[in-house]
Design a protein around this motif. Sequence first.
Motif, short mmCIF file in Angstrom:
data_model
loop_
_atom_site.label_atom_id
_atom_site.label_comp_id
_atom_site.label_asym_id
_atom_site.label_seq_id
_atom_site.Cartn_x
_atom_site.Cartn_y
_atom_site.Cartn_z
N SER A 1 5.31 7.04 -9.20
CA SER A 1 6.47 6.90 -10.09
C SER A 1 6.86 5.44 -10.27
N MET A 2 6.31 4.56 -9.44
CA MET A 2 6.57 3.13 -9.56
C MET A 2 5.38 2.45 -10.22
N SER A 3 5.63 1.60 -11.21
CA SER A 3 4.54 0.86 -11.84
C SER A 3 4.12 -0.29 -10.92
N VAL A 4 2.92 -0.80 -11.12
CA VAL A 4 2.44 -1.92 -10.31
C VAL A 4 3.35 -3.13 -10.52
N MET B 1 0.83 -1.20 0.00
CA MET B 1 0.00 0.00 0.00
C MET B 1 0.86 1.25 0.00
N LEU B 2 1.96 1.21 0.75
CA LEU B 2 2.87 2.36 0.79
C LEU B 2 3.50 2.59 -0.58
N ARG B 3 3.93 1.51 -1.23
CA ARG B 3 4.52 1.63 -2.56
C ARG B 3 3.51 2.15 -3.58
N LEU B 4 2.27 1.74 -3.46
CA LEU B 4 1.25 2.16 -4.43
C LEU B 4 0.93 3.65 -4.32
#
Length: 253
Positions: A217-220, A210-213
């Motif tokens: 700038s980061m794709s799934v 959830m934090l990464r989402l």
Amino acid sequence: MTSFGPLSFPLVSAGSVAEIVELLTYLPLISTALSPQFHPRDEGLTVGLSAHTGDPALNCLVVAYSGSALLRLLDMLAGDVPTVTLHLSWSAPNFLANHEDALAGRLYFDAPTSFLRVPADTLNEVCRFSDPVAYRLAIVDLQQTLEQRSRTTSFSEKVRRLLEEDPGKRSNDWVAHELSISRSTLKRRLSEEGTTFRELRESFLRDRAMLRLLDRSMSVSEIAADLGYSDLANFSHAFKRWTGRSPREFRHE
């Protein structure tokens, strides 16, 4: 300031907002109820906040109190820093309707997950009582104390710390080896604490996902790989099991 025990001295002597936030690493010295996850980006730093009390209502209190206390500390030590915001993953309580000035413009509810956001330029804001030598000496003491304390901390906390290094590649066999115990002993110790390795690992993966989402700038696909998933479909399936939404739906909302 004396309420923060071993963190009090480094708090006062911190030279920047970044150094104050860095002290969240040493939260276990005053409480193991809250775990931070750091996600640095070009735009700044996002710190995920998750509580581990075993009571959902108490978890909300721990995250809300700790996050708002940090905002107050930043204001006290670095002057007003209105760009630092606290986002909470539940709806605003009714009593706030009569206290709209409480952390006005810095406290947000109904967020996808609970986190603190610090813009890049704010990280370099200078603190009022900066003492670089005192701060670094205090950090050395904190590191030594944390290492000593880790020998007596719960196994759940030890497992969480090991997962932080690389949750996607940490198996229960690897964790048991790092803790110098057998896999069956690890299972028994965690059971005595009311949890399992799988529950701890999935909870950590969910929070980190959830934090990464939040970082667009980061794709799934990149996030799935970062968390150790062999393909996007497996990650999407796991994420939907955890949250009831696909990663793309979560990010869109």
